[in-house]
Design a protein around this motif. Sequence first.
Motif, PDB file in Angstrom:
ATOM      1  N   ILE A 156       0.837  -1.202   0.000  1.00 15.17           N
ATOM      2  CA  ILE A 156       0.000   0.000   0.000  1.00 15.17           C
ATOM      3  C   ILE A 156       0.872   1.253   0.000  1.00 15.17           C
ATOM      4  N   ALA A 157       1.897   1.268   0.831  1.00 11.91           N
ATOM      5  CA  ALA A 157       2.795   2.431   0.910  1.00 11.91           C
ATOM      6  C   ALA A 157       3.544   2.627  -0.409  1.00 11.91           C
ATOM      7  N   LYS A 158       3.985   1.541  -1.012  1.00  8.45           N
ATOM      8  CA  LYS A 158       4.710   1.627  -2.290  1.00  8.45           C
ATOM      9  C   LYS A 158       3.801   2.140  -3.403  1.00  8.45           C
ATOM     10  N   THR A 159       2.558   1.654  -3.421  1.00 14.59           N
ATOM     11  CA  THR A 159       1.605   2.095  -4.443  1.00 14.59           C
ATOM     12  C   THR A 159       1.265   3.565  -4.261  1.00 14.59           C
ATOM     13  N   ARG A 160       1.086   3.981  -3.015  1.00 16.61           N
ATOM     14  CA  ARG A 160       0.794   5.391  -2.746  1.00 16.61           C
ATOM     15  C   ARG A 160       1.934   6.287  -3.245  1.00 16.61           C
ATOM     16  N   GLN A 161       3.171   5.881  -3.009  1.00 16.29           N
ATOM     17  CA  GLN A 161       4.313   6.676  -3.458  1.00 16.29           C
ATOM     18  C   GLN A 161       4.350   6.760  -4.983  1.00 16.29           C
ATOM     19  N   LYS A 162       3.996   5.675  -5.657  1.00 17.14           N
ATOM     20  CA  LYS A 162       3.945   5.689  -7.117  1.00 17.14           C
ATOM     21  C   LYS A 162       2.906   6.696  -7.621  1.00 17.14           C
ATOM     22  N   LEU A 163       1.761   6.742  -6.945  1.00 14.18           N
ATOM     23  CA  LEU A 163       0.699   7.661  -7.354  1.00 14.18           C
ATOM     24  C   LEU A 163       1.105   9.119  -7.143  1.00 14.18           C
ATOM     25  N   VAL A 164       1.867   9.371  -6.079  1.00 10.51           N
ATOM     26  CA  VAL A 164       2.384  10.733  -5.850  1.00 10.51           C
ATOM     27  C   VAL A 164       3.330  11.121  -6.982  1.00 10.51           C
ATOM     28  N   GLU A 165       4.186  10.196  -7.398  1.00 14.56           N
ATOM     29  CA  GLU A 165       5.122  10.463  -8.493  1.00 14.56           C
ATOM     30  C   GLU A 165       4.387  10.650  -9.823  1.00 14.56           C
ATOM     31  N   HIS A 166       3.244   9.995  -9.976  1.00 11.15           N
ATOM     32  CA  HIS A 166       2.455  10.137 -11.208  1.00 11.15           C
ATOM     33  C   HIS A 166       2.014  11.579 -11.434  1.00 11.15           C
ATOM     34  N   GLU A 167       1.849  12.346 -10.354  1.00 10.57           N
ATOM     35  CA  GLU A 167       1.436  13.740 -10.498  1.00 10.57           C
ATOM     36  C   GLU A 167       2.463  14.520 -11.330  1.00 10.57           C
ATOM     37  N   LYS A 168       3.734  14.244 -11.117  1.00 13.82           N
ATOM     38  CA  LYS A 168       4.795  14.903 -11.896  1.00 13.82           C
ATOM     39  C   LYS A 168       4.734  14.464 -13.359  1.00 13.82           C
ATOM     40  N   SER A 169       4.444  13.201 -13.588  1.00  9.72           N
ATOM     41  CA  SER A 169       4.354  12.700 -14.959  1.00  9.72           C
ATOM     42  C   SER A 169       3.193  13.345 -15.709  1.00  9.72           C
ATOM     43  N   PHE A 170       2.066  13.520 -15.029  1.00 10.83           N
ATOM     44  CA  PHE A 170       0.906  14.147 -15.674  1.00 10.83           C
ATOM     45  C   PHE A 170       1.186  15.624 -15.951  1.00 10.83           C
ATOM     46  N   LEU A 171       1.900  16.292 -15.041  1.00 12.00           N
ATOM     47  CA  LEU A 171       2.253  17.693 -15.279  1.00 12.00           C
ATOM     48  C   LEU A 171       3.188  17.807 -16.480  1.00 12.00           C
ATOM     49  N   TRP A 172       4.133  16.881 -16.603  1.00  8.49           N
ATOM     50  CA  TRP A 172       5.017  16.866 -17.777  1.00  8.49           C
ATOM     51  C   TRP A 172       4.203  16.671 -19.049  1.00  8.49           C
ATOM     52  N   PHE A 173       3.219  15.765 -19.013  1.00  6.49           N
ATOM     53  CA  PHE A 173       2.379  15.507 -20.174  1.00  6.49           C
ATOM     54  C   PHE A 173       1.640  16.777 -20.595  1.00  6.49           C
ATOM     55  N   LEU A 174       1.079  17.505 -19.623  1.00  2.00           N
ATOM     56  CA  LEU A 174       0.357  18.747 -19.930  1.00  2.00           C
ATOM     57  C   LEU A 174       1.279  19.799 -20.536  1.00  2.00           C
ATOM     58  N   LYS A 175       2.501  19.913 -19.998  1.00  4.07           N
ATOM     59  CA  LYS A 175       3.458  20.890 -20.529  1.00  4.07           C
ATOM     60  C   LYS A 175       3.792  20.588 -21.985  1.00  4.07           C
ATOM     61  N   LYS A 176       4.055  19.312 -22.270  1.00  8.10           N
ATOM     62  CA  LYS A 176       4.388  18.934 -23.649  1.00  8.10           C
ATOM     63  C   LYS A 176       3.183  19.118 -24.564  1.00  8.10           C
ATOM     64  N   LEU A 177       2.000  18.811 -24.053  1.00  9.81           N
ATOM     65  CA  LEU A 177       0.781  18.945 -24.838  1.00  9.81           C
ATOM     66  C   LEU A 177       0.518  20.402 -25.228  1.00  9.81           C
ATOM     67  N   MET A 178       0.853  21.326 -24.316  1.00  9.34           N
ATOM     68  CA  MET A 178       0.524  22.739 -24.520  1.00  9.34           C
ATOM     69  C   MET A 178       1.714  23.577 -24.939  1.00  9.34           C
ATOM     70  N   GLN A 179       2.826  22.943 -25.311  1.00 11.52           N
ATOM     71  CA  GLN A 179       4.040  23.700 -25.615  1.00 11.52           C
ATOM     72  C   GLN A 179       3.901  24.603 -26.839  1.00 11.52           C
ATOM     73  N   ASN A 180       3.024  24.260 -27.760  1.00  9.44           N
ATOM     74  CA  ASN A 180       2.842  25.070 -28.966  1.00  9.44           C
ATOM     75  C   ASN A 180       1.615  25.977 -28.900  1.00  9.44           C
ATOM     76  N   GLU A 181       0.947  26.005 -27.750  1.00  8.73           N
ATOM     77  CA  GLU A 181      -0.234  26.840 -27.605  1.00  8.73           C
ATOM     78  C   GLU A 181       0.146  28.231 -27.110  1.00  8.73           C
ATOM     79  N   THR A 182      -0.614  29.222 -27.521  1.00  5.44           N
ATOM     80  CA  THR A 182      -0.343  30.608 -27.114  1.00  5.44           C
ATOM     81  C   THR A 182      -0.882  30.905 -25.718  1.00  5.44           C
ATOM     82  N   LYS A 183      -1.987  30.246 -25.349  1.00  6.45           N
ATOM     83  CA  LYS A 183      -2.565  30.447 -24.022  1.00  6.45           C
ATOM     84  C   LYS A 183      -2.192  29.267 -23.132  1.00  6.45           C
ATOM     85  N   HIS A 184      -1.334  29.537 -22.159  1.00 13.95           N
ATOM     86  CA  HIS A 184      -0.851  28.468 -21.289  1.00 13.95           C
ATOM     87  C   HIS A 184      -1.663  28.344 -20.007  1.00 13.95           C
ATOM     88  N   ASP A 185      -2.629  29.234 -19.814  1.00 14.49           N
ATOM     89  CA  ASP A 185      -3.424  29.186 -18.582  1.00 14.49           C
ATOM     90  C   ASP A 185      -4.783  28.509 -18.800  1.00 14.49           C
TER      91      ASP A 185
END
Length: 369
Positions: A99-128
């Motif tokens: 349970i503790a290991k899985t929870r830590q993985k899910l916390v790390e997933h937040e960084k991965s999703f933020l990276w995905f959003l940054k790459k997805l929106m890198q060519n957009e003019t409105k970043h907000d």
Amino acid sequence: MPGNHLWKGMASQRRRRRKRRGSFSSLLLILGVLSLIGIQADNHKHVIQFTTVGTGSSLLDHFVVDFLDDVQVFSYNKYNQQLLAKQAWISQALGAKFIAKTRQKLVEHEKSFLWFLKKLMQNETKHDVNRTVQIFVLCEIERNSHIGNEIQIAVDGQDFCLLDEEMGNWIALMPEAQSFKPILTSTLWTTQREHYMQEYCINTMKKILQHSSIKKNVPPEVTVSHYESMDGITTLSCSATGFYPSSILLHWQKREEIIVAGKESSSGILPNADSTFYQRITIELPPEDTGTDYDCVVDHIELGTPKAYPVRVKYPKKRSWMVTLAILGVVILVLSCVASFIMWKKMKTGYSIHECVTLEDIQLDLQGH
């Protein structure tokens, strides 16, 4: 549950993309039968749904919902960063370390999703601008053997890309997904994905199922009704509720022949609050059909064999007017007898037979006696 309607739509789109043969009605019947067979053959599926809302710089929301055989097992969100089991025994079955290991993985997933959003929106003019990313992960076993995986990614409610396990590659469903393919198909990411599917999707499911069944099977409660509208249209309704697992088949038959005509509709299989399921089917009959000799046939694992529930047609009380006439006839007969008796008495006591007997005479004579 947020995003549940999207996952149903995504599942529908996945099915449409697969190759099929035969008529649509035949296919539905085959799929239903296979679904029932799968349940009887200890078929189980584990679904993990990730949903993230954010911009290229921050996550506004991030939550995970975990299902085993359509029953929620875990939940996680970015605010408490805790992996919460729906029942205490599930955590005990997996162990505190897992349970503790899985929870830590899910916390790390937040960084991965933020990276995905940054790459997805890198060519957009409105970043907000807020974007929504959802990932659907499914693994399935039969008789404790792994039989398949699915991974699908959606952006703002639209299919973004999916993993075609049979072909072993990723399919881009939006132009923006092309830039992600080199990463998704890389050796490093492929190895991590395979490890994740085995440890967190397949092994987690097996551990829970080895400890206990996630939920006992429950037979459906079936109700059949008959309604006739003012315009003569007859509608038959058949509802099954409180059943588990969700695989069920409902159809109409008349004199043991499956109904293929008429305006049929179905609610689809819907969840109840207690993790059981509900489905309702109706059929609209032409005016000349009164709905007699119809059965609703229900096929569910807990019923053993398909069971037919007959339609009980309640006919209106057509003889009510006859009862009214009978009562009126009795009243007239009684009054006639009374009048005849009084006339006989008056004739005997000296009244002329030609005298008119009035209502007052009857009343006075009755009072005198």
